[in-house]
Scaffold this motif. Structure first.
Motif, PDB file in Angstrom:
ATOM      1  N   GLU A  35       5.681  19.182 -16.650  1.00  0.00           N
ATOM      2  CA  GLU A  35       4.541  19.822 -17.301  1.00  0.00           C
ATOM      3  C   GLU A  35       3.784  18.851 -18.212  1.00  0.00           C
ATOM      4  O   GLU A  35       3.448  19.158 -19.352  1.00  0.00           O
ATOM      5  CB  GLU A  35       4.990  21.069 -18.057  1.00  0.00           C
ATOM      6  N   ALA A  36       3.531  17.660 -17.687  1.00  0.00           N
ATOM      7  CA  ALA A  36       2.810  16.616 -18.424  1.00  0.00           C
ATOM      8  C   ALA A  36       1.456  16.381 -17.743  1.00  0.00           C
ATOM      9  O   ALA A  36       1.243  16.819 -16.611  1.00  0.00           O
ATOM     10  CB  ALA A  36       3.638  15.333 -18.428  1.00  0.00           C
ATOM     11  N   PRO A  37       0.545  15.668 -18.401  1.00  0.00           N
ATOM     12  CA  PRO A  37      -0.747  15.340 -17.773  1.00  0.00           C
ATOM     13  C   PRO A  37      -0.539  14.507 -16.497  1.00  0.00           C
ATOM     14  O   PRO A  37       0.101  13.458 -16.527  1.00  0.00           O
ATOM     15  CB  PRO A  37      -1.476  14.535 -18.845  1.00  0.00           C
ATOM     16  N   VAL A  40       0.833  -1.207   0.000  1.00  0.00           N
ATOM     17  CA  VAL A  40       0.000   0.000   0.000  1.00  0.00           C
ATOM     18  C   VAL A  40       0.868   1.258   0.000  1.00  0.00           C
ATOM     19  O   VAL A  40       0.613   2.206  -0.747  1.00  0.00           O
ATOM     20  CB  VAL A  40      -0.957  -0.003   1.213  1.00  0.00           C
ATOM     21  N   VAL A  41       1.907   1.266   0.824  1.00  0.00           N
ATOM     22  CA  VAL A  41       2.809   2.420   0.894  1.00  0.00           C
ATOM     23  C   VAL A  41       3.506   2.644  -0.447  1.00  0.00           C
ATOM     24  O   VAL A  41       3.673   3.787  -0.891  1.00  0.00           O
ATOM     25  CB  VAL A  41       3.834   2.241   2.035  1.00  0.00           C
ATOM     26  N   VAL A  42       3.895   1.565  -1.109  1.00  0.00           N
ATOM     27  CA  VAL A  42       4.536   1.693  -2.423  1.00  0.00           C
ATOM     28  C   VAL A  42       3.564   2.289  -3.432  1.00  0.00           C
ATOM     29  O   VAL A  42       3.943   3.161  -4.225  1.00  0.00           O
ATOM     30  CB  VAL A  42       5.085   0.329  -2.910  1.00  0.00           C
ATOM     31  N   LEU A  43       2.316   1.863  -3.410  1.00  0.00           N
ATOM     32  CA  LEU A  43       1.325   2.434  -4.333  1.00  0.00           C
ATOM     33  C   LEU A  43       1.124   3.929  -4.080  1.00  0.00           C
ATOM     34  O   LEU A  43       1.034   4.722  -5.018  1.00  0.00           O
ATOM     35  CB  LEU A  43      -0.006   1.698  -4.232  1.00  0.00           C
ATOM     36  N   ILE A  44       1.102   4.318  -2.815  1.00  0.00           N
ATOM     37  CA  ILE A  44       0.989   5.740  -2.479  1.00  0.00           C
ATOM     38  C   ILE A  44       2.220   6.497  -2.980  1.00  0.00           C
ATOM     39  O   ILE A  44       2.109   7.582  -3.558  1.00  0.00           O
ATOM     40  CB  ILE A  44       0.792   5.920  -0.959  1.00  0.00           C
ATOM     41  N   SER A  45       3.382   5.909  -2.777  1.00  0.00           N
ATOM     42  CA  SER A  45       4.623   6.542  -3.235  1.00  0.00           C
ATOM     43  C   SER A  45       4.672   6.650  -4.751  1.00  0.00           C
ATOM     44  O   SER A  45       5.146   7.652  -5.297  1.00  0.00           O
ATOM     45  CB  SER A  45       5.839   5.757  -2.741  1.00  0.00           C
ATOM     46  N   LEU A  46       4.184   5.626  -5.439  1.00  0.00           N
ATOM     47  CA  LEU A  46       4.143   5.676  -6.902  1.00  0.00           C
ATOM     48  C   LEU A  46       3.207   6.775  -7.391  1.00  0.00           C
ATOM     49  O   LEU A  46       3.510   7.472  -8.367  1.00  0.00           O
ATOM     50  CB  LEU A  46       3.718   4.323  -7.470  1.00  0.00           C
ATOM     51  N   ALA A  47       2.078   6.936  -6.714  1.00  0.00           N
ATOM     52  CA  ALA A  47       1.152   8.007  -7.076  1.00  0.00           C
ATOM     53  C   ALA A  47       1.806   9.366  -6.849  1.00  0.00           C
ATOM     54  O   ALA A  47       1.726  10.262  -7.708  1.00  0.00           O
ATOM     55  CB  ALA A  47      -0.137   7.893  -6.268  1.00  0.00           C
ATOM     56  N   LEU A  48       2.470   9.505  -5.722  1.00  0.00           N
ATOM     57  CA  LEU A  48       3.154  10.761  -5.411  1.00  0.00           C
ATOM     58  C   LEU A  48       4.276  11.047  -6.408  1.00  0.00           C
ATOM     59  O   LEU A  48       4.414  12.169  -6.912  1.00  0.00           O
ATOM     60  CB  LEU A  48       3.714  10.697  -3.987  1.00  0.00           C
ATOM     61  N   THR A  49       5.048  10.031  -6.724  1.00  0.00           N
ATOM     62  CA  THR A  49       6.135  10.192  -7.683  1.00  0.00           C
ATOM     63  C   THR A  49       5.602  10.541  -9.071  1.00  0.00           C
ATOM     64  O   THR A  49       6.156  11.396  -9.767  1.00  0.00           O
ATOM     65  CB  THR A  49       6.975   8.898  -7.760  1.00  0.00           C
ATOM     66  N   GLY A  50       4.523   9.890  -9.488  1.00  0.00           N
ATOM     67  CA  GLY A  50       3.911  10.200 -10.776  1.00  0.00           C
ATOM     68  C   GLY A  50       3.416  11.633 -10.837  1.00  0.00           C
ATOM     69  O   GLY A  50       3.610  12.329 -11.833  1.00  0.00           O
ATOM     70  N   TYR A  51       2.817  12.087  -9.743  1.00  0.00           N
ATOM     71  CA  TYR A  51       2.320  13.463  -9.700  1.00  0.00           C
ATOM     72  C   TYR A  51       3.470  14.466  -9.775  1.00  0.00           C
ATOM     73  O   TYR A  51       3.426  15.417 -10.558  1.00  0.00           O
ATOM     74  CB  TYR A  51       1.506  13.699  -8.432  1.00  0.00           C
ATOM     75  N   ILE A  52       4.488  14.244  -8.952  1.00  0.00           N
ATOM     76  CA  ILE A  52       5.620  15.180  -8.914  1.00  0.00           C
ATOM     77  C   ILE A  52       6.332  15.225 -10.258  1.00  0.00           C
ATOM     78  O   ILE A  52       6.648  16.306 -10.771  1.00  0.00           O
ATOM     79  CB  ILE A  52       6.601  14.800  -7.788  1.00  0.00           C
ATOM     80  N   SER A  53       6.584  14.066 -10.841  1.00  0.00           N
ATOM     81  CA  SER A  53       7.299  14.061 -12.119  1.00  0.00           C
ATOM     82  C   SER A  53       6.466  14.704 -13.233  1.00  0.00           C
ATOM     83  O   SER A  53       7.002  15.413 -14.080  1.00  0.00           O
ATOM     84  CB  SER A  53       7.723  12.647 -12.504  1.00  0.00           C
ATOM     85  N   ALA A  54       5.150  14.491 -13.215  1.00  0.00           N
ATOM     86  CA  ALA A  54       4.287  15.123 -14.219  1.00  0.00           C
ATOM     87  C   ALA A  54       4.221  16.635 -14.007  1.00  0.00           C
ATOM     88  O   ALA A  54       4.268  17.406 -14.963  1.00  0.00           O
ATOM     89  CB  ALA A  54       2.887  14.525 -14.164  1.00  0.00           C
ATOM     90  N   TYR A  55       4.139  17.048 -12.766  1.00  0.00           N
ATOM     91  CA  TYR A  55       4.104  18.476 -12.451  1.00  0.00           C
ATOM     92  C   TYR A  55       5.384  19.162 -12.921  1.00  0.00           C
ATOM     93  O   TYR A  55       5.347  20.193 -13.583  1.00  0.00           O
ATOM     94  CB  TYR A  55       3.913  18.670 -10.946  1.00  0.00           C
ATOM     95  N   LEU A  56       6.514  18.566 -12.575  1.00  0.00           N
ATOM     96  CA  LEU A  56       7.797  19.165 -12.950  1.00  0.00           C
ATOM     97  C   LEU A  56       8.055  19.086 -14.450  1.00  0.00           C
ATOM     98  O   LEU A  56       8.709  19.960 -15.013  1.00  0.00           O
ATOM     99  CB  LEU A  56       8.940  18.493 -12.185  1.00  0.00           C
ATOM    100  N   ASN A  87      -2.469  10.798 -16.159  1.00  0.00           N
ATOM    101  CA  ASN A  87      -1.824   9.732 -16.935  1.00  0.00           C
ATOM    102  C   ASN A  87      -0.561   9.237 -16.250  1.00  0.00           C
ATOM    103  O   ASN A  87      -0.303   8.034 -16.190  1.00  0.00           O
ATOM    104  CB  ASN A  87      -1.472  10.225 -18.341  1.00  0.00           C
ATOM    105  N   ALA A  88       0.237  10.149 -15.727  1.00  0.00           N
ATOM    106  CA  ALA A  88       1.486   9.765 -15.061  1.00  0.00           C
ATOM    107  C   ALA A  88       1.214   8.975 -13.795  1.00  0.00           C
ATOM    108  O   ALA A  88       1.891   7.977 -13.509  1.00  0.00           O
ATOM    109  CB  ALA A  88       2.318  11.006 -14.744  1.00  0.00           C
ATOM    110  N   ILE A  89       0.215   9.393 -13.030  1.00  0.00           N
ATOM    111  CA  ILE A  89      -0.115   8.700 -11.779  1.00  0.00           C
ATOM    112  C   ILE A  89      -0.619   7.291 -12.072  1.00  0.00           C
ATOM    113  O   ILE A  89      -0.152   6.318 -11.472  1.00  0.00           O
ATOM    114  CB  ILE A  89      -1.157   9.503 -10.976  1.00  0.00           C
TER     115      ILE A  89
END
Length: 90
Positions: free
Chosen positions: A60-62, A42-58, A65-67
């Motif tokens: 400038e991608a959707p 569960v923690v890994v899934l949360i971390s993957l969501a967070l990582t997807g969000y941060i990388s998409a934000y930085l 989709n990244a999450i």
């Protein structure tokens, strides 16, 4: 296609993956052995969501989709790895 990312954004994008590894590492180290595997999943899934969000934000991608991509690929990777480990007795 080569993606060109300049300046500070390049380092922030790369560091988001390192930062995303902190939570799973702490869960493996700190959780009791009886609940370690399930809660780490569960923690890994949360971390993957967070990582997807941060990388998409930085980058400038959707963000959605990244999450979703990070979570689905990460979940499948964990399930395959766990299954193979169980089959060979690790």
């Amino acid at each position: 296609m080569i993606l060109r990312i300049h300046g500070r954004r390049r380092y922030l994008l790369c560091s988001s993956f390192s930062v995303g590894a902190i939570l799973p590492l702490l869960s493996i180290l700190l959780l009791p052995s009886g609940i370690r595997i399930g809660l780490t999943f569960v923690v890994v899934l949360i971390s993957l969501a967070l990582t997807g969000y941060i990388s998409a934000y930085l980058g400038e991608a959707p963000k959605r989709n990244a999450i979703v991509r990070n979570m689905v690929v990460g979940m499948l990777t964990m399930l395959v790895t766990y299954s193979v480990g169980t089959l060979v007795g690790i």
